[in-house]
Scaffold this motif. Structure first.
Motif, PDB file in Angstrom:
ATOM      1  N   ALA A 158     113.550  68.959 -29.184  1.00  0.00           N
ATOM      2  CA  ALA A 158     112.424  68.777 -28.266  1.00  0.00           C
ATOM      3  C   ALA A 158     111.722  67.441 -28.537  1.00  0.00           C
ATOM      4  O   ALA A 158     111.373  66.705 -27.611  1.00  0.00           O
ATOM      5  N   ALA A 159     111.554  67.122 -29.823  1.00  0.00           N
ATOM      6  CA  ALA A 159     110.894  65.861 -30.166  1.00  0.00           C
ATOM      7  C   ALA A 159     111.706  64.675 -29.657  1.00  0.00           C
ATOM      8  O   ALA A 159     111.142  63.657 -29.234  1.00  0.00           O
ATOM      9  N   GLY A 160     113.033  64.819 -29.693  1.00  0.00           N
ATOM     10  CA  GLY A 160     113.890  63.752 -29.176  1.00  0.00           C
ATOM     11  C   GLY A 160     113.614  63.482 -27.707  1.00  0.00           C
ATOM     12  O   GLY A 160     113.506  62.334 -27.275  1.00  0.00           O
ATOM     13  N   VAL A 161     113.487  64.567 -26.926  1.00  0.00           N
ATOM     14  CA  VAL A 161     113.210  64.400 -25.495  1.00  0.00           C
ATOM     15  C   VAL A 161     111.820  63.799 -25.301  1.00  0.00           C
ATOM     16  O   VAL A 161     111.628  62.863 -24.530  1.00  0.00           O
TER      17      VAL A 161
ATOM     18  N   GLU B 218     111.110  60.081 -25.600  1.00  0.00           N
ATOM     19  CA  GLU B 218     111.500  59.252 -24.457  1.00  0.00           C
ATOM     20  C   GLU B 218     110.709  59.607 -23.201  1.00  0.00           C
ATOM     21  O   GLU B 218     110.502  58.768 -22.343  1.00  0.00           O
TER      22      GLU B 218
END
Lengths: 336, 157
Positions: free
Chosen positions: B40-43, B46
């Motif tokens: 989730a943090a990856g999404v 961005e």
């Protein structure tokens, strides 16, 4: 293929899933091709977010723009993965390229132009200049140092600059195989393995095209691919039309069959090289929906490399006033 | 060996059952929510506008730990201070912890995978949250069934 359950990369993978939406689609490439001027084509790249934020790029800077785009991909990996050295096998290609540039410059007594050097690389390009000035290659990884010594020796023996490419290419792919083997990823290994097979095949075809002997080719074939040297020796005796049949049961048979005509008629490897790239892209697409493991990261790096290659083909074509049809013919498949 | 006197065996078995029913799904949920959280943090790094979608998907695999907690709570509730559980009841309560413990662990891990896939789906498209949640809830059903089975077994003690 065994699916990875390694969760160390989930953060990067999700970031990639967002970013890869902005990759150049076939429609965007088409817009670049149909652009009236190189400036318009460059604008498509701008709109796709190419280059570092805030930097200005003119048409003359397109090489710098494309180089920085690849560096951006590597920086993303560097910032987000636990161990960046796992990705060394991807970037050593640039190191070996830079070594070639330096060696050739040295043998022809020319200055190295920064524009010919590739980034990202394991050995920073400034450091490489120092190494060549001090003639101290101990700092290079062992396979690289060995390849430099070997190519210097081979050049002094033959005075043929082409030998530098051959020696370093062989060292590069052996080095890549070794690094990829450490990763415990079936996908990565099969990818590098395919690169080795296709490079061997390309060398074989080129040797046939320039009508050199098997003895010239043999020492430079890369060991460790899917086929032993005897296979290539048999292959070397065949005519171009027959070569694809020797590869029946492997994925390479079709790409060879499709490139036979251009090999025979125009005696050029251009179509073959394009089909090789397409073959690798089709392999990359296997990991499009993977959620774990190193594979999507490797795929993204290489897919970006192919995309940048396409962008370069169009920019060079536009700047040199090449026709739209000729540009389209050279384009690789897109991953996006 | 006063501690292991025959009278205490039933109670100890029940406590082990309760611990198992919570610890194992707890580990599964922690792993799954942890991985989904990174995803989730990856999404979000961005595209911060997708916070609600990815947060819901991230939270889904935490339910197994909650169900494990409920079962552990019910089992412990059968133990009365100062009164020894008989061996038969203790064994039943121990066994009651197994369905929740095992199915909870496995379903948490697999639901985590579906959640991460859902998060990646949301990353690609604007919508997709509802579909992702529904797909992940399919795995939820098995945890719920395990909860019911464990609950029923406790009733027999």
């Amino acid at each position: 293929m065994k699916e990875s359950t390694d969760t160390r990369y989930v953060y990067t993978i999700s970031r990639i899933r967002v970013i890869e939406q902005k990759m150049l689609s076939p429609a965007m490439l088409e817009r670049m091709i149909e652009a009236g001027t190189p400036e318009e084509a460059l604008k498509v790249l701008h709109d796709a977010g190419y280059g570092f934020a805030g930097a200005e790029y003119g048409v003359g800077d397109y090489e710098r723009l494309l180089g920085e785009e690849q560096e951006k991909v590597y920086r993303l990996l560097m910032e987000t993965v636990p161990d960046i050295s796992e990705f060394d096998f991807l970037i050593i290609k640039n190191d070996y390229h830079n070594l070639k540039v330096y060696l050739k410059a040295e043998f022809s007594n020319q200055e190295v132009s920064a524009a010919h050097l590739l980034r990202p690389s394991l050995i920073p390009v400034d450091r490489l200049a120092d190494l060549f000035r001090e003639r101290d290659f101990a700092e290079l990884p062992a396979p690289m140092a060995k390849a430099v010594a070997e190519s210097m020796e081979a050049f002094s023996r033959t005075q043929d600059p082409q030998i530098i490419d051959l020696v370093l290419d062989k060292a590069l792919y052996s080095h890549m195989l070794e690094l990829a083997g450490r990763l415990d990823s079936e996908f990565v290994y099969s990818l590098v393995n395919a690169m080795v097979d296709l490079t061997n095949l390309k060398m074989l075809l080129r040797t046939k095209l320039i009508r050199r002997h098997w003895e010239f080719l043999e020492p430079f074939l890369i060991a460790g691919g899917s086929f032993p040297n005897e296979f290539y020796r048999e292959l070397f005796r065949l005519e171009f039309d027959q070569i694809s049949t020797a590869y029946t049961d492997t994925g390479y048979s079709r790409l060879l069959a499709e490139s036979v005509n251009s090999l025979k008629l125009s005696r050029s490897l251009a179509v073959f090289e394009k089909l090789c790239d397409n073959y690798l892209i089709s392999m990359l697409k296997q990991t499009k929906y993977a959620i774990f493991g190193i594979e999507p990261l490797v795929t993204y790096y290489l897919a970006k490399e192919m995309e940048i290659k396409n962008a370069r083909i169009i920019m060079v074509g536009k700047i040199n006033g090449l026709g739209q049809h000729a540009i389209r013919e050279r384009l690789r498949d897109t991953y996006a | 060996m006063e501690f292991f006197s025959e009278q205490l065996v039933g109670t100890i078995l029940a406590v082990i059952g309760a611990a198992f029913a919570f610890i194992i799904p707890g580990i599964g949920s922690s792993k799954a929510v942890g991985a989904a959280g990174q995803s989730a943090a990856g999404v979000l790094s961005e595209d911060p506008t997708k916070f609600v979608s990815v947060m819901v998907l991230e939270a889904l695999p935490s339910t197994q730990a909650i169900y494990g907690f409920v079962i552990a709570f019910l089992i412990v509730g059968k133990i009365v201070v100062g009164e020894a559980l008989d061996f038969g009841s203790g064994l039943i309560l121990f066994l009651a912890g197994l369905p929740m413990g095992i199915v909870g662990y496995v379903s948490a891990l697999w639901q985590g995978r579906v959640s991460i896939s859902g998060i990646n789906m949301v990353a690609k498209q604007g919508g997709g949250m509802i579909q992702g949640v529904i797909l992940a809830l399919m795995v939820e059903m098995f945890a719920i069934l395990a909860l019911i089975v464990s609950f029923q077994i406790i009733g027999k003690a």
